[in-house]
Design a protein around this motif. Structure first.
Motif, mmCIF file in Angstrom:
data_model
loop_
_atom_site.group_PDB
_atom_site.id
_atom_site.type_symbol
_atom_site.label_atom_id
_atom_site.label_comp_id
_atom_site.label_asym_id
_atom_site.label_seq_id
_atom_site.Cartn_x
_atom_site.Cartn_y
_atom_site.Cartn_z
ATOM 1 N N ALA A 205 0.846 -1.195 0.000
ATOM 2 C CA ALA A 205 0.000 0.000 0.000
ATOM 3 C C ALA A 205 0.879 1.241 0.000
ATOM 4 C CB ALA A 205 -0.894 -0.008 1.229
ATOM 5 N N LEU A 206 0.421 2.278 -0.686
ATOM 6 C CA LEU A 206 1.171 3.539 -0.723
ATOM 7 C C LEU A 206 0.951 4.263 0.604
ATOM 8 C CD1 LEU A 206 2.649 5.781 -2.551
ATOM 9 C CD2 LEU A 206 0.361 6.757 -2.691
ATOM 10 N N GLN A 207 2.061 4.633 1.245
ATOM 11 C CA GLN A 207 1.937 5.317 2.533
ATOM 12 C C GLN A 207 1.864 6.824 2.341
ATOM 13 O OE1 GLN A 207 5.186 3.912 5.014
ATOM 14 N NE2 GLN A 207 3.652 2.695 6.100
ATOM 15 N N VAL A 208 0.904 7.434 3.001
ATOM 16 C CA VAL A 208 0.774 8.888 2.988
ATOM 17 C C VAL A 208 0.514 9.311 4.426
ATOM 18 C CG1 VAL A 208 -0.424 10.874 1.993
ATOM 19 C CG2 VAL A 208 -0.375 8.727 0.730
ATOM 20 N N GLU A 209 1.293 10.296 4.880
ATOM 21 C CA GLU A 209 1.055 10.786 6.231
ATOM 22 C C GLU A 209 0.248 12.078 6.146
ATOM 23 O OE1 GLU A 209 4.113 11.421 9.779
ATOM 24 O OE2 GLU A 209 3.952 13.139 8.446
ATOM 25 N N VAL A 210 -0.822 12.151 6.908
ATOM 26 C CA VAL A 210 -1.664 13.348 6.903
ATOM 27 C C VAL A 210 -1.594 13.954 8.303
ATOM 28 C CG1 VAL A 210 -4.000 14.240 6.632
ATOM 29 C CG2 VAL A 210 -3.200 12.409 5.130
ATOM 30 N N THR A 211 -1.047 15.164 8.387
ATOM 31 C CA THR A 211 -0.954 15.836 9.691
ATOM 32 C C THR A 211 -1.877 17.044 9.683
ATOM 33 O OG1 THR A 211 1.346 15.124 9.857
ATOM 34 C CG2 THR A 211 0.635 16.838 11.384
ATOM 35 N N ALA A 212 -2.893 16.978 10.525
ATOM 36 C CA ALA A 212 -3.864 18.071 10.582
ATOM 37 C C ALA A 212 -3.348 19.145 11.523
ATOM 38 C CB ALA A 212 -5.197 17.537 11.089
ATOM 39 N N GLN A 213 -3.683 20.379 11.227
ATOM 40 C CA GLN A 213 -3.406 21.474 12.158
ATOM 41 C C GLN A 213 -4.429 22.571 11.896
ATOM 42 O OE1 GLN A 213 0.503 22.812 10.222
ATOM 43 N NE2 GLN A 213 -0.275 24.753 11.009
ATOM 44 N N ARG B 142 2.279 14.281 3.608
ATOM 45 C CA ARG B 142 3.687 13.911 3.402
ATOM 46 C C ARG B 142 3.785 12.552 2.716
ATOM 47 N NH1 ARG B 142 8.662 12.510 7.327
ATOM 48 N NH2 ARG B 142 7.077 11.892 8.843
ATOM 49 N N TYR B 143 4.654 12.503 1.700
ATOM 50 C CA TYR B 143 4.970 11.249 1.007
ATOM 51 C C TYR B 143 6.415 10.889 1.349
ATOM 52 C CZ TYR B 143 0.847 12.504 -1.707
ATOM 53 O OH TYR B 143 -0.417 12.852 -2.077
ATOM 54 N N PRO B 144 6.728 9.586 1.421
ATOM 55 C CA PRO B 144 8.081 9.203 1.843
ATOM 56 C C PRO B 144 9.159 9.476 0.800
ATOM 57 C CG PRO B 144 6.718 7.241 1.445
ATOM 58 C CD PRO B 144 5.828 8.430 1.266
ATOM 59 N N GLY B 145 8.771 9.801 -0.444
ATOM 60 C CA GLY B 145 9.787 10.080 -1.470
ATOM 61 C C GLY B 145 10.325 8.791 -2.069
ATOM 62 N N PRO B 146 11.309 8.929 -3.008
ATOM 63 C CA PRO B 146 11.807 7.765 -3.755
ATOM 64 C C PRO B 146 12.337 6.632 -2.872
ATOM 65 C CG PRO B 146 12.616 9.805 -4.714
ATOM 66 C CD PRO B 146 11.908 10.186 -3.464
ATOM 67 N N ASP B 147 12.879 6.947 -1.673
ATOM 68 C CA ASP B 147 13.430 5.866 -0.832
ATOM 69 C C ASP B 147 12.330 5.057 -0.126
ATOM 70 O OD1 ASP B 147 12.538 7.608 1.072
ATOM 71 O OD2 ASP B 147 14.421 7.738 2.195
ATOM 72 N N GLY B 148 11.098 5.521 -0.228
ATOM 73 C CA GLY B 148 9.991 4.777 0.388
ATOM 74 C C GLY B 148 9.982 4.824 1.912
ATOM 75 N N LYS B 149 10.810 5.709 2.494
ATOM 76 C CA LYS B 149 10.878 5.772 3.968
ATOM 77 C C LYS B 149 10.598 7.188 4.455
ATOM 78 C CE LYS B 149 14.895 3.809 4.887
ATOM 79 N NZ LYS B 149 16.080 3.345 5.572
ATOM 80 N N PHE B 150 9.741 7.294 5.449
ATOM 81 C CA PHE B 150 9.524 8.606 6.052
ATOM 82 C C PHE B 150 10.751 8.965 6.880
ATOM 83 C CE2 PHE B 150 4.937 7.456 5.639
ATOM 84 C CZ PHE B 150 4.569 8.540 4.855
ATOM 85 N N GLY B 151 11.242 10.201 6.694
ATOM 86 C CA GLY B 151 12.400 10.632 7.474
ATOM 87 C C GLY B 151 11.997 11.060 8.874
ATOM 88 N N ARG B 152 13.020 11.307 9.687
ATOM 89 C CA ARG B 152 12.783 11.697 11.079
ATOM 90 C C ARG B 152 12.182 13.109 11.150
ATOM 91 N NH1 ARG B 152 17.794 10.352 13.205
ATOM 92 N NH2 ARG B 152 18.572 12.383 12.534
ATOM 93 N N ASP C 218 14.396 13.387 1.002
ATOM 94 C CA ASP C 218 13.563 13.254 -0.205
ATOM 95 C C ASP C 218 12.063 13.211 0.115
ATOM 96 O OD1 ASP C 218 13.376 10.844 1.031
ATOM 97 O OD2 ASP C 218 13.686 9.631 -0.766
ATOM 98 N N ASP C 219 11.697 13.424 1.380
ATOM 99 C CA ASP C 219 10.262 13.428 1.709
ATOM 100 C C ASP C 219 9.575 14.599 0.997
ATOM 101 O OD1 ASP C 219 10.898 11.335 3.304
ATOM 102 O OD2 ASP C 219 10.017 12.144 5.146
ATOM 103 N N ILE C 220 8.355 14.336 0.564
ATOM 104 C CA ILE C 220 7.618 15.376 -0.158
ATOM 105 C C ILE C 220 6.462 15.838 0.723
ATOM 106 C CG2 ILE C 220 6.183 15.826 -2.198
ATOM 107 C CD1 ILE C 220 7.844 13.429 -3.473
ATOM 108 N N VAL C 221 6.410 17.152 0.962
ATOM 109 C CA VAL C 221 5.343 17.674 1.816
ATOM 110 C C VAL C 221 4.516 18.677 1.024
ATOM 111 C CG1 VAL C 221 4.795 18.920 3.949
ATOM 112 C CG2 VAL C 221 6.748 17.353 3.893
ATOM 113 N N THR C 222 3.207 18.512 1.034
ATOM 114 C CA THR C 222 2.332 19.476 0.370
ATOM 115 C C THR C 222 1.287 19.945 1.373
ATOM 116 O OG1 THR C 222 0.657 17.901 -0.346
ATOM 117 C CG2 THR C 222 2.532 18.190 -1.815
ATOM 118 N N VAL C 223 0.676 21.068 1.073
ATOM 119 C CA VAL C 223 -0.356 21.586 1.964
ATOM 120 C C VAL C 223 -1.690 21.545 1.231
ATOM 121 C CG1 VAL C 223 -1.145 23.607 3.243
ATOM 122 C CG2 VAL C 223 1.273 23.016 3.229
ATOM 123 N N ASN C 224 -2.649 20.901 1.829
ATOM 124 C CA ASN C 224 -4.023 20.822 1.302
ATOM 125 C C ASN C 224 -4.160 20.136 -0.057
ATOM 126 O OD1 ASN C 224 -5.179 22.002 3.541
ATOM 127 N ND2 ASN C 224 -5.084 24.075 2.703
#
Ligand SMILES: [Cu+2]
Length: 263
Positions: free
Chosen positions: A119-127, A134-144, A168-174
């Motif tokens: 499954a594709l992992q996507v982290e959703v942080t609400a504020q 946030r997407y883990p990027g090409p390495d497939g791992k979420f960074g610290r 390489d983590d990718i973060v977008t807003v909305n």
């Protein structure tokens, strides 16, 4: 008076039934794999409760007419019938418990079972009042991440760039894009207060709670753009907390992701 009251009850009941049966204001089309089972469960509950509602209102109207005051004769009534009370309490409990068990099955599949492998992992942080995706990027791992690095201008989730996995983590807003027909594993967090991630066409709603990482998973089976609403009153401009979910064919999703790499 009794007759008029019975008539009003009848009209309210009829109006309610027409509203639901006519579906003038109904759900948006379901776009997730599990959507039809949620809708089936909803219709089952609505039908059973609807029948009970109509029967109860008809009984109420009948009793109002049958035992109303006529001329000098006083309205008659009785109360306390333990046998009847036990009977209808048992029936109601049986219906509700059965519906809850049936509904639990669908719910547990999405919230308690582990997401399928791959499954594709996507982290959703609400504020207050945005969704950080946030997407883990090409390495497939979420960074610290570290809370002290959080900066609403250019590092909303507090990525720690000394960790190579974070670079390489990718973060977008909305803006949350996902590929169609692929399992998505969302890790839901909150930075401040309780929010609720809600995409009505996905038939998915889950609270985001500060301090918790809540896992949900789903698969979208139709492409398009859909609204991510916050379904928990989370502050003054809660109504403006809206993101967009883009469901794209896999190649377009990969392109979307690439455009955001190295930004
Ligand atoms: Cu919110």
């Amino acid at each position: 008076m009794g007759l008029a009251l019975a008539l009003v009850i009848g009209l309210i009941t009829l109006g309610t039934v027409i509203l639901f049966v006519g579906r003038f204001w109904w759900f948006p089309e379901a776009i997730s794999e599990h959507g039809p089972s949620i809708d089936r469960q909803f219709m089952l509950t609505l039908t059973i409760i609807g029948i009970a509602f109509v029967l109860a209102q008809a009984a109420l109207a009948f009793f109002i007419v049958r035992y109303r005051r006529r001329g000098e004769q006083r309205a008659s009534y009785w109360h306390e019938s333990p046998r009847l009370e036990v009977l209808w309490t048992t029936i109601t409990a049986a219906v509700f418990i059965t519906l809850a068990i049936l509904g639990q099955r669908v719910w547990a599949q999405l919230h308690l079972n582990a997401p399928p492998p791959g499954a594709l992992q996507v982290e959703v942080t609400a504020q207050q009042f945005v969704w950080n995706i946030r997407y883990p990027g090409p390495d497939g791992k979420f960074g610290r991440t570290r809370t002290e690095l959080i900066n609403d201008v250019d590092n909303p989730v507090g990525l720690d760039f000394t960790d190579p996995a974070a670079q390489d983590d990718i973060v977008t807003v909305n803006q949350m894009a996902i590929p169609v027909n692929r399992d998505i594993h969302v890790i839901l967090r909150s930075k401040d207060v309780i929010h609720s991630f809600w995409v009505p066409p996905l038939r998915m709603k889950q609270d985001a709670v500060p301090g918790l990482a809540i896992n949900i998973h789903f698969k979208a089976v139709k492409t398009g753009q859909f609204e991510i609403a916050c379904a928990e009153l989370c502050g003054l401009t809660h109504h403006r907390m809206r993101g967009f979910l883009l469901v794209l064919p896999e190649p377009e999703f990969q392109k979307w992701l690439q455009q955001r790499t190295n930004l």
